[in-house]
Design an enzyme around this catalytic site. Structure first.
Site, mmCIF file in Angstrom:
data_model
loop_
_atom_site.group_PDB
_atom_site.id
_atom_site.type_symbol
_atom_site.label_atom_id
_atom_site.label_comp_id
_atom_site.label_asym_id
_atom_site.label_seq_id
_atom_site.Cartn_x
_atom_site.Cartn_y
_atom_site.Cartn_z
ATOM 1 N N CYS A 94 0.858 -1.171 0.000
ATOM 2 C CA CYS A 94 0.000 0.000 0.000
ATOM 3 C C CYS A 94 0.901 1.229 0.000
ATOM 4 O O CYS A 94 2.110 1.126 0.153
ATOM 5 C CB CYS A 94 -0.878 0.032 1.245
ATOM 6 S SG CYS A 94 -1.860 -1.457 1.439
ATOM 7 N N ARG A 144 1.352 1.560 -6.015
ATOM 8 C CA ARG A 144 1.578 0.623 -4.911
ATOM 9 C C ARG A 144 0.330 -0.182 -4.562
ATOM 10 O O ARG A 144 0.397 -1.131 -3.767
ATOM 11 C CB ARG A 144 2.047 1.383 -3.660
ATOM 12 C CG ARG A 144 3.352 2.111 -3.852
ATOM 13 C CD ARG A 144 3.729 2.841 -2.585
ATOM 14 N NE ARG A 144 4.057 1.912 -1.527
ATOM 15 C CZ ARG A 144 5.262 1.429 -1.299
ATOM 16 N NH1 ARG A 144 6.264 1.783 -2.062
ATOM 17 N NH2 ARG A 144 5.471 0.585 -0.305
ATOM 18 N N TRP A 149 -3.688 -1.942 -1.452
ATOM 19 C CA TRP A 149 -3.641 -3.215 -2.171
ATOM 20 C C TRP A 149 -4.098 -4.240 -1.137
ATOM 21 O O TRP A 149 -3.405 -4.525 -0.171
ATOM 22 C CB TRP A 149 -2.216 -3.510 -2.642
ATOM 23 C CG TRP A 149 -2.123 -4.670 -3.577
ATOM 24 C CD1 TRP A 149 -2.322 -4.651 -4.928
ATOM 25 C CD2 TRP A 149 -1.785 -6.023 -3.244
ATOM 26 N NE1 TRP A 149 -2.133 -5.911 -5.442
ATOM 27 C CE2 TRP A 149 -1.810 -6.763 -4.454
ATOM 28 C CE3 TRP A 149 -1.465 -6.674 -2.060
ATOM 29 C CZ2 TRP A 149 -1.523 -8.127 -4.490
ATOM 30 C CZ3 TRP A 149 -1.187 -8.029 -2.103
ATOM 31 C CH2 TRP A 149 -1.222 -8.735 -3.314
ATOM 32 N N ASN A 152 0.644 0.626 5.907
ATOM 33 C CA ASN A 152 1.176 -0.213 4.828
ATOM 34 C C ASN A 152 1.894 -1.378 5.490
ATOM 35 O O ASN A 152 2.800 -1.170 6.288
ATOM 36 C CB ASN A 152 2.158 0.593 3.966
ATOM 37 C CG ASN A 152 2.924 -0.300 3.000
ATOM 38 O OD1 ASN A 152 2.404 -1.313 2.537
ATOM 39 N ND2 ASN A 152 4.155 0.069 2.696
ATOM 40 N N GLY A 153 1.477 -2.609 5.167
ATOM 41 C CA GLY A 153 2.134 -3.776 5.758
ATOM 42 C C GLY A 153 1.101 -4.772 6.241
ATOM 43 O O GLY A 153 -0.067 -4.727 5.840
ATOM 44 N N GLU A 166 10.245 -14.473 -19.803
ATOM 45 C CA GLU A 166 9.880 -13.090 -19.489
ATOM 46 C C GLU A 166 8.853 -12.555 -20.492
ATOM 47 O O GLU A 166 7.910 -11.863 -20.111
ATOM 48 C CB GLU A 166 11.145 -12.217 -19.461
ATOM 49 C CG GLU A 166 10.911 -10.735 -19.273
ATOM 50 C CD GLU A 166 10.161 -10.373 -17.995
ATOM 51 O OE1 GLU A 166 9.987 -11.234 -17.109
ATOM 52 O OE2 GLU A 166 9.717 -9.215 -17.888
ATOM 53 N N LYS A 188 5.168 -11.074 -19.508
ATOM 54 C CA LYS A 188 4.696 -9.728 -19.887
ATOM 55 C C LYS A 188 3.333 -9.815 -20.554
ATOM 56 O O LYS A 188 2.431 -9.041 -20.257
ATOM 57 C CB LYS A 188 5.680 -9.045 -20.847
ATOM 58 C CG LYS A 188 6.922 -8.490 -20.253
ATOM 59 C CD LYS A 188 6.760 -7.254 -19.405
ATOM 60 C CE LYS A 188 6.497 -7.592 -17.982
ATOM 61 N NZ LYS A 188 7.593 -7.933 -17.116
ATOM 62 N N GLU A 225 0.675 -10.676 -17.944
ATOM 63 C CA GLU A 225 0.448 -9.595 -16.974
ATOM 64 C C GLU A 225 -0.414 -8.478 -17.525
ATOM 65 O O GLU A 225 -1.330 -8.016 -16.862
ATOM 66 C CB GLU A 225 1.797 -8.971 -16.563
ATOM 67 C CG GLU A 225 2.539 -9.714 -15.504
ATOM 68 C CD GLU A 225 3.753 -8.926 -15.044
ATOM 69 O OE1 GLU A 225 4.618 -8.613 -15.873
ATOM 70 O OE2 GLU A 225 3.840 -8.633 -13.842
ATOM 71 N N HIS A 266 7.354 -32.840 -25.591
ATOM 72 C CA HIS A 266 7.097 -33.661 -24.398
ATOM 73 C C HIS A 266 5.766 -33.296 -23.739
ATOM 74 O O HIS A 266 5.529 -33.666 -22.595
ATOM 75 C CB HIS A 266 8.255 -33.522 -23.406
ATOM 76 C CG HIS A 266 9.552 -34.010 -23.970
ATOM 77 N ND1 HIS A 266 9.817 -35.337 -24.210
ATOM 78 C CD2 HIS A 266 10.647 -33.338 -24.401
ATOM 79 C CE1 HIS A 266 11.023 -35.463 -24.741
ATOM 80 N NE2 HIS A 266 11.546 -34.261 -24.870
ATOM 81 N N LYS A 298 3.016 -3.112 -7.601
ATOM 82 C CA LYS A 298 4.413 -2.900 -7.993
ATOM 83 C C LYS A 298 5.377 -3.482 -6.972
ATOM 84 O O LYS A 298 6.413 -4.017 -7.332
ATOM 85 C CB LYS A 298 4.665 -1.399 -8.168
ATOM 86 C CG LYS A 298 6.021 -1.061 -8.763
ATOM 87 C CD LYS A 298 6.114 -1.473 -10.203
ATOM 88 C CE LYS A 298 7.472 -1.168 -10.823
ATOM 89 N NZ LYS A 298 7.691 -1.975 -12.041
HETATM 90 C C1 AGP Z 1 7.103 -7.700 -13.146
HETATM 91 O O1 AGP Z 1 6.488 -7.371 -14.336
HETATM 92 C C2 AGP Z 1 6.180 -8.187 -12.135
HETATM 93 N N1 AGP Z 1 5.193 -7.231 -11.818
HETATM 94 C C3 AGP Z 1 6.713 -8.980 -10.973
HETATM 95 O O2 AGP Z 1 6.929 -10.267 -11.442
HETATM 96 C C4 AGP Z 1 7.986 -8.489 -10.272
HETATM 97 O O3 AGP Z 1 9.082 -8.646 -11.111
HETATM 98 C C5 AGP Z 1 8.191 -9.290 -8.977
HETATM 99 O O4 AGP Z 1 7.115 -9.051 -8.129
HETATM 100 C C6 AGP Z 1 9.484 -8.978 -8.298
HETATM 101 O O5 AGP Z 1 9.547 -7.638 -7.935
HETATM 102 P P1 AGP Z 1 10.906 -6.984 -7.447
HETATM 103 O O6 AGP Z 1 11.869 -7.051 -8.593
HETATM 104 O O7 AGP Z 1 10.528 -5.583 -7.099
HETATM 105 O O8 AGP Z 1 11.397 -7.771 -6.285
#
Ligand code: AGP
Length: 671
Positions: free
Chosen positions: A2, A27, A124, A150-151, A536, A540, A543, A559, A666
């Site tokens: 958050c 956040r 969040w 936050n936490g 990756e 992307k 996501e 396989h 994030k």
């Molecule tokens: C990246 O697109 C993602 N949102 C997510 O996988 C991110 O890389 C992961 O949560 C790790 O975050 P960090 O690098 O801030 O530790």
């Protein structure tokens, strides 16, 4: 997970809080809220008891007379609930802060939000669904104390039980609300000293938190504290401010202050800030001067941060590479690393721990480090590493990669490694983030603020940095010579121009995106570093477009995953499963061509990422996304760019929220 912001001073707080929340929205965007001290509290009867409403006081159904009776003004809104139709007929979800701003404006005639001291929160959700009742700020029974958090409070259930037994009434399902009631309880026992009540309350909390608290009974004062969660403070001519992130503060001051775990700061409207340690004794916090630009947090003309950040990658790579190679001595330089030649010589194992995209950067690192430095490397998802019994000794070097520097699982992995005596190097983008306080050594990415929840530029920066570090380890072990390193480094310096070239030629990527935007699943295949590039690329796409995607090493396809290719695709293009194949110049290119043929002959639609000039691929694939030639070890840096753009265009065509995909945040500061 958050974001919190708090301001007290001489100007109206509402605009400062809303501006702060806009900067913190990345956040968490499930809900947002603010609480302000009423200016009238100072003159009126501050001890008049009152019962806070259990829903948003800005609810249009709530009569204005009730609003005026609240000792603190609180407005909360749940995000992503309203669909807006634009002039061109397109629709979008109304942003959470936009809704909150409108709710504030709607109160202008009945109960305008005025006051120079307040707190704000962007949520969040962890405990309790995203709803207005669960949105922060949370209040005590009297409605005179408001808290943003936050936490996670791990012992909240027990505390809630105890407080309920004492007669406290809870209005939300959150863990955070216990803090407000705990402080109320402590205030009642100490004659109403808010600072002392916060200190003694915090002593009872397990878990992690950054908190900002106001009370109707202490005008112009905010108490903040933190444990294992980010909090940055500053004071300026107009007052004092605190927030979860520099971005919400640097508009007012660039002299940033950090407090240690469970220490307290008391912000006054004069701008003065008092600091106390967990025992309540005065203490001196640490400071840092921030030089970054506020423009970093703005879109700079791009429709979304995701695209803006993709376009920043040439600059980011230039910055990562700059000054790492000493031309005179022909050696790579990692001055941050305090290890001697003797220390490095005894390292017999390297662990890379990370999550998500950072984990993918680690997988590429494994290839390069093992290839060049001949040190066994294990790459592990941090959430797994922390719960097993990994073989970590003082001869183990641990690389913890985290863009945010706040990911709880990665932080715990770092702590485990430190306890076992390993030297931990953190690779992060966030100056002053928690990981920088936990690791022995920090390598900063200097990619500047990344706002888009889905990472792009930080990933490329991670890969570039770990490439350099792999060569550095080989150099220190005399496995790569100066001229060899100079040659690879010279090619790395061409990467920014190569990325610019890809960014300037996107028509084939857009055409491919149009062709597969309606698919229900997509496969990504590659070999070697090409496979990790695919992991990756698939993440992307998932996501930001919500199109299901899986990535495999090319040799694995037969396989099992090949069963996903629908033979109907042989006659009907709309039934074709998109297969994104990374098939750049490499030792396994011919094997990849066989894999592509296997997929093609079963009805797949092939989108190939290939090296410019490779005509054979053009004969096989439905679409070819060409990238400039580079050596295999550097190819993830260029090959990732068309995959980022492919995801971006598909997401745009599918109408998703590109910068803030559903259910994501994030910084993942929960397990
Ligand atoms: C990246 O697109 C993602 N949102 C997510 O996988 C991110 O890389 C992961 O949560 C790790 O975050 P960090 O690098 O801030 O530790």
């Amino acid at each position: 997970m958050c974001g919190i912001v708090a301001y007290t001073g001489t100007t109206e707080a509402i605009e400062i809080l809303l501006a702060g929340l806009r900067r913190l929205e990345y956040r968490g965007y499930d809900s947002a809220g603010i609480a302000l001290q009423r200016p009238a509290d100072r003159a009126d009867t501050p001890n008049t008891p009152s019962t806070p409403s259990t829903s948003s006081v800005a609810d249009t159904a709530t009569p204005a007379s009730t609003l005026a009776a609240e000792p603190l003004q609180v407005v909360r809104r749940k995000g992503l609930t309203e669909l807006v139709t634009e002039a061109d007929g397109s629709t979008r979800n109304k942003g959470m802060i936009e809704q909150l701003t409108e709710a504030v404006a709607a109160l202008a005639d009945t109960d305008p939000l005025r006051g120079t001291c307040g707190i704000g929160h962007t949520r969040w959700a962890t405990h309790g669904i995203p709803s207005e009742d669960n949105a922060h700020p949370h209040r005590d029974c009297s409605g005179r104390i408001a808290v943003v958090h936050n936490g996670i409070i791990e012992n909240y259930a027990k505390l809630r039980q105890q407080l309920t037994a004492k007669g406290h009434h809870f209005a939300s399902q959150t863990d955070s609300e216990v803090i407000a009631h705990l402080i109320e309880e402590q205030c009642a026992g100490n004659g109403g000293n808010l600072r002392e009540a916060v200190r003694t309350s915090v002593a009872q909390l397990s878990g992690n938190f950054a908190l900002a608290i106001i009370s109707a009974d202490e005008p112009g004062t905010i108490v903040v504290t933190r444990n294992d969660m980010p909090l940055v403070l500053g004071s300026f001519e107009g007052g004092a401010i605190a927030a979860s992130d520099n971005a919400a503060i640097i508009e007012y001051t660039r002299d940033l202050i950090f407090i240690d775990d469970r220490c307290l700061a008391v912000l006054h409207e004069t701008g003065a800030i008092e600091y106390y340690d967990p025992a309540g004794e005065p203490y001196i916090p640490s400071g840092y001067h921030f030089d970054g630009s506020i423009e970093d947090a703005q879109k700079g003309g791009y429709p979304d941060f995701f695209l803006k950040e993709i376009h920043e990658q040439p600059r980011v790579i230039r910055d990562v590479i700059a000054n790492r190679f000493d031309l005179k001595t022909k050696t790579l330089v990692f001055d941050e690393l305090p290890l001697t030649d003797a220390d490095l010589a005894v390292i017999d194992r390297l662990y890379i721990v990370a999550c998500g995209t950072s984990y993918h950067a680690g997988l590429i690192g494994k290839y390069l480090i093992e290839n060049w430095a001949r040190i066994p490397v294990e790459v592990e998802v941090a959430s797994e590493f922390r719960y097993r019994n990994p073989i970590v000794t003082p001869n183990t070097l641990v690389l913890a990669i985290s863009q945010s520097g706040e990911t709880t699982d990665t932080l715990e992995a770092v702590r485990l490694a430190r306890r076992a005596g390993a030297h931990v190097v953190a690779i992060t983008n966030r100056v002053g983030s928690l990981i920088t306080q936990e690791a022995n050594t920090v390598f900063y990415l200097h990619a500047q603020l990344e706002v888009s929840v889905a990472a792009t530029k930080s990933f490329l920066a991670q890969v570039a940095l770990i490439t350099l570090f792999g060569m550095f380890l080989a150099q220190e072990r005399s496995l790569l010579t100066g001229p060899q390193i100079a040659e690879i480094y010279g090619e790395m310096k061409q990467l920014p121009d190569q990325i610019e070239h890809i960014l300037a030629n996107t028509s084939a990527i857009k055409t491919a995106a149009t062709a597969c935007k309606d698919a229900t699943t997509a496969l990504f295949i590659g070999r070697g570093v090409g496979a990790t590039t695919c992991y990756e690329g698939a993440l992307k796409l998932k996501e930001i477009s919500y199109l299901h995607a899986e990535a495999y090493a090319g040799g694995e396809i037969k396989h099992g995953p090949i069963a996903l290719i629908d033979p109907l695709g042989l006659n009907d293009p709309s039934a074709q499963t998109p297969v994104v194949a990374v098939v750049t110049q490499s030792t396994t290119r011919d094997k990849m061509i066989s894999n592509i043929e296997e997929m093609k002959s079963r009805g797949a639609q092939i989108i190939a990422v290939a090296t410019e000039g490779d005509r054979r691929i053009a004969e096989l694939a439905d679409f070819v996304l060409y990238i400039p030639p580079t050596r295999e070890c550097l190819s993830p840096i260029t090959a990732s760019v068309p995959l980022q753009l492919l995801a971006r265009y598909i997401a745009e065509m599918r109408g998703t929220n590109i910068d803030q995909p559903r259910n994501l945040a994030k910084s993942v500061t929960v397990e």
